[in-house]
Motif scaffolding. Structure first.
Motif, mmCIF file in Angstrom:
data_model
loop_
_atom_site.group_PDB
_atom_site.id
_atom_site.type_symbol
_atom_site.label_atom_id
_atom_site.label_comp_id
_atom_site.label_asym_id
_atom_site.label_seq_id
_atom_site.Cartn_x
_atom_site.Cartn_y
_atom_site.Cartn_z
ATOM 1 N N ARG A 1 13.309 4.393 3.892
ATOM 2 C CA ARG A 1 13.051 3.208 3.046
ATOM 3 C C ARG A 1 12.197 3.518 1.806
ATOM 4 O O ARG A 1 11.640 2.613 1.206
ATOM 5 N N ARG A 2 12.061 4.775 1.438
ATOM 6 C CA ARG A 2 11.253 5.052 0.254
ATOM 7 C C ARG A 2 11.928 4.523 -1.013
ATOM 8 O O ARG A 2 11.255 4.145 -1.967
ATOM 9 N N CYS A 3 13.271 4.479 -0.998
ATOM 10 C CA CYS A 3 14.000 3.972 -2.162
ATOM 11 C C CYS A 3 13.689 2.499 -2.398
ATOM 12 O O CYS A 3 13.485 2.067 -3.523
ATOM 13 N N ALA A 4 13.631 1.726 -1.300
ATOM 14 C CA ALA A 4 13.398 0.288 -1.428
ATOM 15 C C ALA A 4 12.040 0.020 -2.055
ATOM 16 O O ALA A 4 11.903 -0.846 -2.921
ATOM 17 N N TYR A 5 11.037 0.803 -1.644
ATOM 18 C CA TYR A 5 9.687 0.574 -2.158
ATOM 19 C C TYR A 5 9.553 1.060 -3.597
ATOM 20 O O TYR A 5 8.887 0.426 -4.415
ATOM 21 N N ALA A 6 10.174 2.193 -3.898
ATOM 22 C CA ALA A 6 10.139 2.682 -5.278
ATOM 23 C C ALA A 6 10.805 1.686 -6.207
ATOM 24 O O ALA A 6 10.366 1.474 -7.332
ATOM 25 N N CYS A 7 11.872 1.055 -5.712
ATOM 26 C CA CYS A 7 12.602 0.061 -6.504
ATOM 27 C C CYS A 7 11.697 -1.112 -6.852
ATOM 28 O O CYS A 7 11.692 -1.586 -7.982
ATOM 29 N N ASN B 1 0.793 -1.230 0.000
ATOM 30 C CA ASN B 1 0.000 0.000 0.000
ATOM 31 C C ASN B 1 0.824 1.278 0.000
ATOM 32 O O ASN B 1 0.361 2.328 0.451
ATOM 33 N N VAL B 2 2.040 1.196 -0.501
ATOM 34 C CA VAL B 2 2.867 2.392 -0.600
ATOM 35 C C VAL B 2 2.663 2.983 -1.982
ATOM 36 O O VAL B 2 2.668 2.263 -2.978
ATOM 37 N N SER B 3 2.422 4.281 -2.048
ATOM 38 C CA SER B 3 2.131 4.881 -3.346
ATOM 39 C C SER B 3 3.419 5.271 -4.066
ATOM 40 O O SER B 3 4.444 5.543 -3.438
#
Lengths: 220, 336
Positions: free
Chosen positions: B124-130, A135-137
């Motif tokens: 950890r935004r980089c990990a999720y964007a990846c 659920n991360v945009s």
């Protein structure tokens, strides 16, 4: 003749005065300063109205005064030559010149894509917000053609740093990585392999046996 | 009996001599000498003159295959939600937009990335964007980027680092995002028995998913734990599919292959920056071409200096770390 000239001049003066009145109309209510300062009995740096809630005795820009960035007396023009009133909600990157006046090193870093956010742009770009994994945009770039991308600074200085207190507040972290699903059980793999070997052996052996049996019958 | 054996031997000898003579005359000497030449290290490590037409062909096939699969999935979605629904229309449009590229490396380019550890807040935004950018399977929980929380002291110890912190940024903690280091001497490339992974001339270590046999030698060889093996078929929902794909990068993987960070090959080969660089909220990541004197990465190296992880391993990584000019954010309180 002289009379006519005088009338002309008077008319010209009236026109220019009315034009000026329109330009400053928006700031009229804030100016002159004494209008609020006398009424509220304010002195020094303390301000009370919405526009004046800035306190420069604390924060990262501590020690500056308003006039360091806002040109008096109207205060609507900034030192770099941008007018806030006319700029209102334009491209925030236009305001970078104000910050660059003092933070030259950081500005050079920013221009060279070292400091701050970067983004890619392409032709016919559409950005789509996708809610996906946990659920991360995420903003997905949808382009006509992905073969010619370019990189630009994504935001102006003031979009991350409030000009009146430029400290950046950290964001909350996203959830930690979850455990990966375990690999298949070893015994399952072993039995499957055994099954495959046995069945393939059967496939090879059975025709021979059948052939032999046929041959035996014929022989009899 | 003895005579017959001798005669047979002589016959065989004559045949061999005539055969080799014919071979010697017919085949060019240079070609024969080529067989004796030892394999050059440069040739092993970088496939500069690798024929990309092979990959272009394969990419075309893959694109057709993916479009077919995508339309099937979209049709399923349409049956569920109705033909007129927003999801159905969007899914179909996304399917049409799929592009599998096989862009080759540009000459004279050497990519590198640097991360400012003073700025990194460990969000950890980089990990999720990846995960989103590279079409990683949502069912496998594979994240190519891991963020380590390491205590800030004189000799920081990676061994005692935290992967699963929930509060960040904490004071006295350095956050070190790790992923594939794109080493100059990649140990993973050296151990691969089928040459399914190699270093391209622009510095990106890639995996050929069609050639990988899943032996996982490279995972054992990598000192940074940057490679991941998918134990099942990765599931990617159509609505979350990134249509910008590269045959050696983020094309949805087949099961049982090793996958890893590719510096977002689908973006960087065409002049962009990786997704982690774009998404980083504090701008801690810097990406650029080492050979270009005006690139951001050169500015970082010349002005701030960089270091690498596990330099004693002799891998010569191209993912750098540096402590930038800004005050560390960690002085402020952590957030949950």
């Amino acid at each position: 003749m002289r009379m006519i000239m005088l009338v002309m001049l008077a008319i010209l003066g009236l026109i220019s005065a009315s034009a000026a009145a329109v330009a400053v109309a928006e700031e009229e209510e804030l100016y002159p300063c004494e209008k609020c300062h006398l009424k509220l009995k304010l002195t020094g740096m303390k301000k009370a109205s919405v526009y004046h809630a800035v306190n420069l005795t604390i924060g990262a820009h501590k020690g500056l005064v308003c006039a360091d960035c806002h040109v008096p007396p109207t205060m609507s023009e900034l030192v770099g030559g941008v007018n806030i009133v006319s700029f209102y909600k334009g491209d925030y990157k236009e305001l970078n010149v104000v910050c660059a006046g003092c933070h030259e090193k950081t500005y050079r870093d920013y221009v060279n894509l070292v400091h701050g956010n970067k983004t890619i742009v392409c032709e016919g770009e559409v950005k789509v917000l996708v809610k996906g994994y946990k659920n991360v945009s995420y903003w997905l770039h949808l382009c006509q053609d992905y073969t010619s991308l370019s990189v630009v600074p994504a935001k102006g200085c003031v979009e991350c740093h409030t000009p009146h207190n430029p400290h950046y507040k950290p964001l909350a972290p996203l959830p930690p990585p979850s455990r990966r699903p375990p690999p298949p059980d070893q015994s399952v793999i072993a039995y499957t392999t055994l099954g495959v070997i046995i069945s393939s052996l059967m496939l090879i052996v059975v025709p021979f046996v059948v052939e032999l049996e046929k041959g035996g019958r014929r022989g009899r | 009996m003895v005579d017959e054996t001798r005669r047979n031997l002589i016959k065989a000898g004559v045949v061999a001599v005539v055969g080799s003579a014919i071979g010697f005359i017919a085949v060019k000497r240079e070609k024969l000498m080529e067989l004796l030449k030892p394999v050059d290290k440069v040739e092993l490590l970088s496939a500069i003159d690798r024929e990309y037409s092979v990959y272009a062909e394969r990419a075309k096939k893959k694109e057709a295959e993916l479009k077919r699969w995508c339309m099937e999935e979209a049709a399923k979605l349409c049956r569920e939600r109705g033909e007129e629904s927003v999801e159905c229309v969007e899914a179909k449009r996304r399917c049409d937009a799929i592009q599998v590229k096989a862009t080759g490396p540009r000459k004279g380019v050497r990519f590198a990335m640097a991360i400012d550890l003073n700025k990194c807040i460990g969000c950890r935004r980089c990990a999720y964007a990846c995960v989103m950018e590279n079409n990683q399977g949502r069912n496998l929980n594979i994240e190519w980027i891991k963020v380590l929380g390491v205590e800030r002291k004189e000799f920081p110890e990676i061994l005692g680092s935290q992967l699963d912190y929930e509060m960040a940024p904490l004071p006295d903690t350095v956050y070190i995002p790790i992923s594939c280091m794109h080493c100059e001497n990649p140990p993973c490339v050296m151990v691969c028995p089928v040459r399914a992974t190699w270093k391209e001339s622009d510095g990106i270590v890639v995996v050929d998913y069609d050639r990988c046999i899943g032996c996982r030698y490279c995972i054992a060889a990598c000192p940074y734990g940057a490679r991941y093996f998918n134990w099942a078929k990765p599931v990617v929902p159509v609505l979350e599919l990134n249509p910008n794909m590269h045959i050696l990068g983020n094309v949805p993987r087949v099961p049982h292959v090793v996958e890893k960070c590719t510096f977002c090959i689908q973006r960087t080969r065409d002049g962009g920056v990786p997704a982690c660089v774009e998404v980083c909220p504090v701008g801690a990541r810097v990406f650029g071409d080492l050979n270009d004197p005006n690139s951001p990465i050169r500015r970082v190296i010349e002005r701030y200096g960089v270091y690498t992880l596990k330099s004693e391993a002799g891998t010569n990584p191209r993912l750098f770390y540096f402590f930038g000019p800004s005050k560390p954010v960690h002085k402020q309180e952590g957030r949950r």
